[in-house]
Design a protein around this motif. Structure first.
Motif, PDB file in Angstrom:
ATOM      1  N   TYR A   1      30.564  36.666  45.701  1.00  0.00           N
ATOM      2  CA  TYR A   1      31.813  37.402  45.907  1.00  0.00           C
ATOM      3  C   TYR A   1      32.515  36.924  47.182  1.00  0.00           C
ATOM      4  CZ  TYR A   1      30.225  40.575  42.234  1.00  0.00           C
ATOM      5  OH  TYR A   1      29.814  41.108  41.032  1.00  0.00           O
TER       6      TYR A   1
ATOM      7  N   GLU B   1      36.221  41.291  46.122  1.00  0.00           N
ATOM      8  CA  GLU B   1      35.312  42.417  46.271  1.00  0.00           C
ATOM      9  C   GLU B   1      34.351  42.476  45.091  1.00  0.00           C
ATOM     10  OE1 GLU B   1      35.058  44.487  48.830  1.00  0.00           O
ATOM     11  OE2 GLU B   1      36.630  43.370  49.871  1.00  0.00           O
ATOM     12  N   PRO B   2      33.167  43.097  45.278  1.00  0.00           N
ATOM     13  CA  PRO B   2      32.228  43.233  44.164  1.00  0.00           C
ATOM     14  C   PRO B   2      32.786  44.032  42.992  1.00  0.00           C
ATOM     15  CG  PRO B   2      31.112  43.606  46.246  1.00  0.00           C
ATOM     16  CD  PRO B   2      32.574  43.539  46.557  1.00  0.00           C
ATOM     17  N   THR B   3      33.845  44.794  43.237  1.00  0.00           N
ATOM     18  CA  THR B   3      34.461  45.581  42.170  1.00  0.00           C
ATOM     19  C   THR B   3      35.586  44.834  41.468  1.00  0.00           C
ATOM     20  OG1 THR B   3      35.914  46.590  43.823  1.00  0.00           O
ATOM     21  CG2 THR B   3      33.878  47.772  43.266  1.00  0.00           C
TER      22      THR B   3
ATOM     23  N   ASP C   1      37.924  42.698  39.054  1.00  0.00           N
ATOM     24  CA  ASP C   1      37.869  42.498  37.611  1.00  0.00           C
ATOM     25  C   ASP C   1      37.921  41.007  37.290  1.00  0.00           C
ATOM     26  OD1 ASP C   1      40.513  41.768  38.005  1.00  0.00           O
ATOM     27  OD2 ASP C   1      41.345  43.585  37.109  1.00  0.00           O
TER      28      ASP C   1
ATOM     29  N   ASP D   1      24.348  41.067  40.238  1.00  0.00           N
ATOM     30  CA  ASP D   1      24.624  42.297  40.983  1.00  0.00           C
ATOM     31  C   ASP D   1      23.333  43.018  41.329  1.00  0.00           C
ATOM     32  OD1 ASP D   1      27.313  41.881  41.025  1.00  0.00           O
ATOM     33  OD2 ASP D   1      27.769  43.189  39.336  1.00  0.00           O
TER      34      ASP D   1
END
Length: 318
Positions: free
Chosen positions: A7, A13-15, A17, A66
């Motif tokens: 990332y 960010e890890p979030t 899309d 993750d």
């Protein structure tokens, strides 16, 4: 072998899309492509971006990464946790931006996903995958701060080549509890379940974390709450009180005229979060009366009441 934070390499960010990941990758690939970039280290950065995108563009690889990311930090030495066996494999679609293949992926990628990416995908076993095993693992609050591994024993179902059930065996593992675990969290250990049949891959072990109740601390997220009993005179006059924490005792200053229910924050004495930082400890004051008094003590209480002339319910008459 150093851990790679894909990332951070892509600057997302890890979030993020899929669209954001793809856009960031394309931007970096254009910037560092060896045919156009004159920057020092451009080729290496191009390779890193390729590798990061190879993992994050795949839902299966990204899900596995993750989970693995809990155990590593960018640029620091890394070893996969015991029993790690990638289900995603090397995957398909190597080459990255413009179909270029900049050579083998890193040792980190190879150790996790089984080697460099290859066109055409991976061969699939015709055997049957082994059964997953699920068990609850009770851990004490103190163990969430420990750096040592925790020994776990569990029953694993066994099958013969014809798929018939055989006697279970007991398996023992040393498991490192990741930072920031909460009650009810599921942790997957790849390949530690039942063995596959006819060449199929092993099942997984799922550990359901159960935080054991503590006699002194309540848990609120990553914070801890402890009730601190005070004698009436300690609350009125102030005091120094030795208060337990998960790692020893601290001296807490109680200010004069403290009230029941008041919380005092002790920073950094709670539980670890996912980033390895500790929450806080909240000392909640509770004024406690002596269980019994003699006549002389009662007389002193009466004298205090007469002197103070204090009505704690005065607001009711307003």
């Amino acid at each position: 072998m150093d851990f790679k934070d894909y990332y951070k390499i892509l600057g997302v960010e890890p979030t993020a899309d899929d669209k954001a990941i793809k856009a960031s990758y394309r931007k970096l690939a254009r910037k560092y492509h060896p045919d156009v970039s004159k920057e020092a280290g451009a080729e290496e950065k191009f390779k890193e971006a390729n590798e990061a995108y190879e993992v994050l563009k795949s839902p299966e690889k990204r899900a596995e990464y993750d989970e693995l990311r809990k155990y590593g930090q960018q640029g620091r030495p890394f070893q996969p946790p015991p029993g790690w066996q990638s289900r995603a494999g090397a995957g398909a679609g190597a080459g990255g931006f413009g179909g270029e293949d900049m050579g083998d992926f890193s040792d980190f990628f190879s150790s996790i996903f089984g080697g460099r990416a290859q066109q055409g995908g991976r061969a699939r076993s015709t055997g049957r995958r082994g059964q997953d095993v699920e068990m609850e693992l009770a851990i004490f609050l103190e163990e969430t701060l420990a750096t040592e591994s925790k020994q776990v024993s569990f029953k694993v179902p066994q099958y013969n080549p014809a798929g018939q059930r055989m006697a279970d065996i007991t398996k023992t593992l040393n498991v490192k509890i990741p930072a920031g675990v909460v009650d009810g969290e599921r942790i997957r250990l790849k390949g530690q379940g039942a063995p596959g049949v006819a060449g199929g891959e092993n099942g997984d072990l799922y550990l359901i974390i159960r935080l054991a109740p503590h006699p002194q601390f309540d848990v609120e997220g990553h914070d801890l709450i402890i009730t601190v009993p005070l004698a009436p005179w300690e609350a009125a006059l102030g005091a120094k009180v030795a208060v337990p924490t998960l790692t020893g005792k601290i001296n807490l200053t109680i200010r004069p005229d403290s009230q029941t229910g008041q919380r005092l924050r002790v920073k950094g004495n709670g539980l670890l979060d996912k980033k390895g930082q500790r929450g806080d400890l909240y000392a909640q004051i509770k004024v406690v009366m002596p269980s019994s008094t003699d006549e002389a003590t009662k007389a002193l209480w009466q004298a205090l009441a007469d002197k103070a002339a204090f009505d704690p319910r005065a607001q009711w008459s307003k």
